[in-house]
Motif scaffolding. Structure first.
Motif, PDB file in Angstrom:
ATOM      1  N   PRO A 145       0.834  -1.199   0.000  1.00 14.35           N
ATOM      2  CA  PRO A 145       0.000   0.000   0.000  1.00 14.35           C
ATOM      3  C   PRO A 145       0.873   1.255   0.000  1.00 14.35           C
ATOM      4  CG  PRO A 145      -0.871  -1.604   1.540  1.00 14.35           C
ATOM      5  CD  PRO A 145       0.463  -2.125   1.068  1.00 14.35           C
ATOM      6  N   GLY A 146       0.454   2.246  -0.807  1.00 14.63           N
ATOM      7  CA  GLY A 146       1.207   3.484  -0.927  1.00 14.63           C
ATOM      8  C   GLY A 146       2.078   3.536  -2.174  1.00 14.63           C
ATOM      9  N   ASP A 147       2.357   2.376  -2.798  1.00 17.46           N
ATOM     10  CA  ASP A 147       3.143   2.367  -4.029  1.00 17.46           C
ATOM     11  C   ASP A 147       2.363   3.049  -5.148  1.00 17.46           C
ATOM     12  OD1 ASP A 147       5.206   0.951  -2.837  1.00 17.46           O
ATOM     13  OD2 ASP A 147       4.599  -0.987  -3.661  1.00 17.46           O
ATOM     14  N   ILE A 148       3.084   3.782  -6.020  1.00 13.75           N
ATOM     15  CA  ILE A 148       2.479   4.404  -7.193  1.00 13.75           C
ATOM     16  C   ILE A 148       2.772   3.492  -8.373  1.00 13.75           C
ATOM     17  CG2 ILE A 148       2.415   6.457  -8.670  1.00 13.75           C
ATOM     18  CD1 ILE A 148       1.491   6.941  -5.761  1.00 13.75           C
ATOM     19  N   VAL A 149       1.720   3.108  -9.111  1.00 10.94           N
ATOM     20  CA  VAL A 149       1.863   2.136 -10.179  1.00 10.94           C
ATOM     21  C   VAL A 149       1.231   2.637 -11.474  1.00 10.94           C
ATOM     22  CG1 VAL A 149       1.974   0.142  -8.631  1.00 10.94           C
ATOM     23  CG2 VAL A 149      -0.240   0.930  -9.454  1.00 10.94           C
ATOM     24  N   VAL A 150       1.644   2.024 -12.577  1.00 11.36           N
ATOM     25  CA  VAL A 150       1.080   2.298 -13.894  1.00 11.36           C
ATOM     26  C   VAL A 150       0.288   1.067 -14.315  1.00 11.36           C
ATOM     27  CG1 VAL A 150       1.587   2.842 -16.297  1.00 11.36           C
ATOM     28  CG2 VAL A 150       3.034   3.766 -14.481  1.00 11.36           C
ATOM     29  N   LEU A 151      -0.980   1.289 -14.638  1.00 16.43           N
ATOM     30  CA  LEU A 151      -1.870   0.200 -15.036  1.00 16.43           C
ATOM     31  C   LEU A 151      -2.065   0.217 -16.543  1.00 16.43           C
ATOM     32  CD1 LEU A 151      -4.650   0.752 -12.355  1.00 16.43           C
ATOM     33  CD2 LEU A 151      -2.705  -0.777 -12.216  1.00 16.43           C
ATOM     34  N   PRO A 152      -2.393  -0.926 -17.130  1.00 21.46           N
ATOM     35  CA  PRO A 152      -2.699  -0.928 -18.561  1.00 21.46           C
ATOM     36  C   PRO A 152      -3.987  -0.161 -18.827  1.00 21.46           C
ATOM     37  CG  PRO A 152      -3.201  -3.054 -17.587  1.00 21.46           C
ATOM     38  CD  PRO A 152      -2.543  -2.239 -16.518  1.00 21.46           C
ATOM     39  N   SER A 153      -4.154   0.294 -20.077  1.00 24.07           N
ATOM     40  CA  SER A 153      -5.357   1.065 -20.406  1.00 24.07           C
ATOM     41  C   SER A 153      -6.614   0.206 -20.317  1.00 24.07           C
ATOM     42  CB  SER A 153      -5.231   1.693 -21.793  1.00 24.07           C
ATOM     43  OG  SER A 153      -4.996   0.701 -22.755  1.00 24.07           O
ATOM     44  N   MET A 154      -6.461  -1.104 -20.427  1.00 24.23           N
ATOM     45  CA  MET A 154      -7.605  -2.018 -20.283  1.00 24.23           C
ATOM     46  C   MET A 154      -7.177  -3.195 -19.411  1.00 24.23           C
ATOM     47  SD  MET A 154      -9.021  -2.027 -24.181  1.00 24.23           S
ATOM     48  CE  MET A 154     -10.466  -2.988 -23.802  1.00 24.23           C
ATOM     49  N   GLY A 155      -8.135  -3.805 -18.747  1.00 27.54           N
ATOM     50  CA  GLY A 155      -7.827  -5.013 -17.996  1.00 27.54           C
ATOM     51  C   GLY A 155      -8.200  -4.956 -16.523  1.00 27.54           C
ATOM     52  N   PHE A 156      -8.154  -3.779 -15.918  1.00 25.73           N
ATOM     53  CA  PHE A 156      -8.551  -3.661 -14.518  1.00 25.73           C
ATOM     54  C   PHE A 156     -10.031  -3.291 -14.460  1.00 25.73           C
ATOM     55  CE2 PHE A 156      -4.332  -4.244 -13.421  1.00 25.73           C
ATOM     56  CZ  PHE A 156      -4.130  -4.158 -12.065  1.00 25.73           C
ATOM     57  N   SER A 157     -10.720  -3.779 -13.450  1.00 20.91           N
ATOM     58  CA  SER A 157     -12.149  -3.492 -13.278  1.00 20.91           C
ATOM     59  C   SER A 157     -12.332  -2.246 -12.432  1.00 20.91           C
ATOM     60  CB  SER A 157     -12.845  -4.662 -12.580  1.00 20.91           C
ATOM     61  OG  SER A 157     -12.740  -5.822 -13.352  1.00 20.91           O
ATOM     62  N   ARG A 158     -13.211  -1.364 -12.877  1.00 20.19           N
ATOM     63  CA  ARG A 158     -13.548  -0.165 -12.104  1.00 20.19           C
ATOM     64  C   ARG A 158     -14.563  -0.564 -11.052  1.00 20.19           C
ATOM     65  NH1 ARG A 158     -17.647   3.190 -12.081  1.00 20.19           N
ATOM     66  NH2 ARG A 158     -17.355   5.307 -11.349  1.00 20.19           N
ATOM     67  N   PHE A 159     -14.375  -0.051  -9.834  1.00 26.02           N
ATOM     68  CA  PHE A 159     -15.258  -0.378  -8.724  1.00 26.02           C
ATOM     69  C   PHE A 159     -15.443   0.869  -7.874  1.00 26.02           C
ATOM     70  CE2 PHE A 159     -15.899  -1.939  -4.348  1.00 26.02           C
ATOM     71  CZ  PHE A 159     -17.014  -2.720  -4.551  1.00 26.02           C
ATOM     72  N   GLU A 160     -16.681   1.152  -7.493  1.00 23.25           N
ATOM     73  CA  GLU A 160     -16.952   2.294  -6.628  1.00 23.25           C
ATOM     74  C   GLU A 160     -17.289   1.779  -5.237  1.00 23.25           C
ATOM     75  OE1 GLU A 160     -20.126   5.921  -6.151  1.00 23.25           O
ATOM     76  OE2 GLU A 160     -19.627   5.239  -8.178  1.00 23.25           O
ATOM     77  N   PHE A 161     -16.629   2.365  -4.225  1.00 25.29           N
ATOM     78  CA  PHE A 161     -16.855   1.983  -2.836  1.00 25.29           C
ATOM     79  C   PHE A 161     -16.874   3.239  -1.991  1.00 25.29           C
ATOM     80  CE2 PHE A 161     -15.183   0.631   1.349  1.00 25.29           C
ATOM     81  CZ  PHE A 161     -16.160  -0.301   1.674  1.00 25.29           C
ATOM     82  N   GLU A 162     -17.981   3.460  -1.307  1.00 27.49           N
ATOM     83  CA  GLU A 162     -18.165   4.625  -0.438  1.00 27.49           C
ATOM     84  C   GLU A 162     -17.844   5.933  -1.159  1.00 27.49           C
ATOM     85  OE1 GLU A 162     -15.966   3.876   3.176  1.00 27.49           O
ATOM     86  OE2 GLU A 162     -17.453   2.415   3.863  1.00 27.49           O
ATOM     87  N   GLY A 163     -18.323   6.057  -2.402  1.00 26.70           N
ATOM     88  CA  GLY A 163     -18.175   7.283  -3.168  1.00 26.70           C
ATOM     89  C   GLY A 163     -16.816   7.489  -3.818  1.00 26.70           C
ATOM     90  N   GLN A 164     -15.899   6.548  -3.686  1.00 27.95           N
ATOM     91  CA  GLN A 164     -14.557   6.659  -4.261  1.00 27.95           C
ATOM     92  C   GLN A 164     -14.384   5.591  -5.346  1.00 27.95           C
ATOM     93  OE1 GLN A 164     -11.769   8.772  -3.662  1.00 27.95           O
ATOM     94  NE2 GLN A 164     -11.008   7.648  -5.423  1.00 27.95           N
ATOM     95  N   ASP A 165     -13.782   5.976  -6.472  1.00 28.43           N
ATOM     96  CA  ASP A 165     -13.494   5.020  -7.536  1.00 28.43           C
ATOM     97  C   ASP A 165     -12.193   4.286  -7.246  1.00 28.43           C
ATOM     98  OD1 ASP A 165     -15.720   5.533  -9.082  1.00 28.43           O
ATOM     99  OD2 ASP A 165     -14.730   7.072 -10.272  1.00 28.43           O
ATOM    100  N   TYR A 166     -12.175   2.988  -7.579  1.00 26.94           N
ATOM    101  CA  TYR A 166     -10.985   2.147  -7.458  1.00 26.94           C
ATOM    102  C   TYR A 166     -10.877   1.290  -8.705  1.00 26.94           C
ATOM    103  CZ  TYR A 166     -11.221   3.247  -2.469  1.00 26.94           C
ATOM    104  OH  TYR A 166     -11.250   3.897  -1.264  1.00 26.94           O
ATOM    105  N   TRP A 167      -9.672   0.786  -8.958  1.00 26.18           N
ATOM    106  CA  TRP A 167      -9.458  -0.216  -9.986  1.00 26.18           C
ATOM    107  C   TRP A 167      -8.966  -1.473  -9.289  1.00 26.18           C
ATOM    108  CZ3 TRP A 167      -6.307   4.190 -12.258  1.00 26.18           C
ATOM    109  CH2 TRP A 167      -7.113   5.008 -13.036  1.00 26.18           C
ATOM    110  N   ILE A 168      -9.490  -2.621  -9.705  1.00 29.04           N
ATOM    111  CA  ILE A 168      -9.118  -3.895  -9.097  1.00 29.04           C
ATOM    112  C   ILE A 168      -8.653  -4.839 -10.190  1.00 29.04           C
ATOM    113  CG2 ILE A 168      -9.919  -5.850  -7.719  1.00 29.04           C
ATOM    114  CD1 ILE A 168     -12.049  -3.993  -6.533  1.00 29.04           C
ATOM    115  N   GLY A 169      -7.508  -5.479  -9.958  1.00 31.66           N
ATOM    116  CA  GLY A 169      -6.977  -6.440 -10.918  1.00 31.66           C
ATOM    117  C   GLY A 169      -5.869  -7.260 -10.296  1.00 31.66           C
TER     118      GLY A 169
END
Length: 95
Positions: free
Chosen positions: A60-84
């Motif tokens: 946790p806390g690491d800054i990462v680069v994700l591919p333009s496709m492949g991670f799922s968008r998920f909203e939790f408590e009003g905040q967007d996240y990507w999960i993969g």
């Protein structure tokens, strides 16, 4: 609280600044760019096909680069996240 399982990674997007000309915001439409985000949670790892436990590398806390496709968008408590999966992450940015 949202928690990753197995080799999953949950990433909070880092907003990219918009281009402005005076008071006009120029949208960045049509450009497929990789996403940048901060790791919020990582799972402990997974068991490989050979039976060895493969521990996750990111924290946790690491800054990462994700591919333009492949991670799922998920909203939790009003905040967007990507999960993969951790092994789908393209790079870790070291400062």
């Amino acid at each position: 609280m949202i928690e990753a399982l197995f080799n999953a990674v949950i990433v909070k997007p880092i907003e990219i600044e918009e281009t402005r000309y005076g008071n006009i915001v120029v949208p960045d439409l049509g450009n497929e760019k990789n996403k940048t985000g901060e790791v919020v949670s990582v799972g402990p790892g997974f068991e490989s096909h050979t039976g060895h436990f493969m521990k996750t590398i990111l924290s946790p806390g690491d800054i990462v680069v994700l591919p333009s496709m492949g991670f799922s968008r998920f909203e939790f408590e009003g905040q967007d996240y990507w999960i993969g999966k951790e092994n789908d992450i393209l790079a870790k940015i070291n400062k």
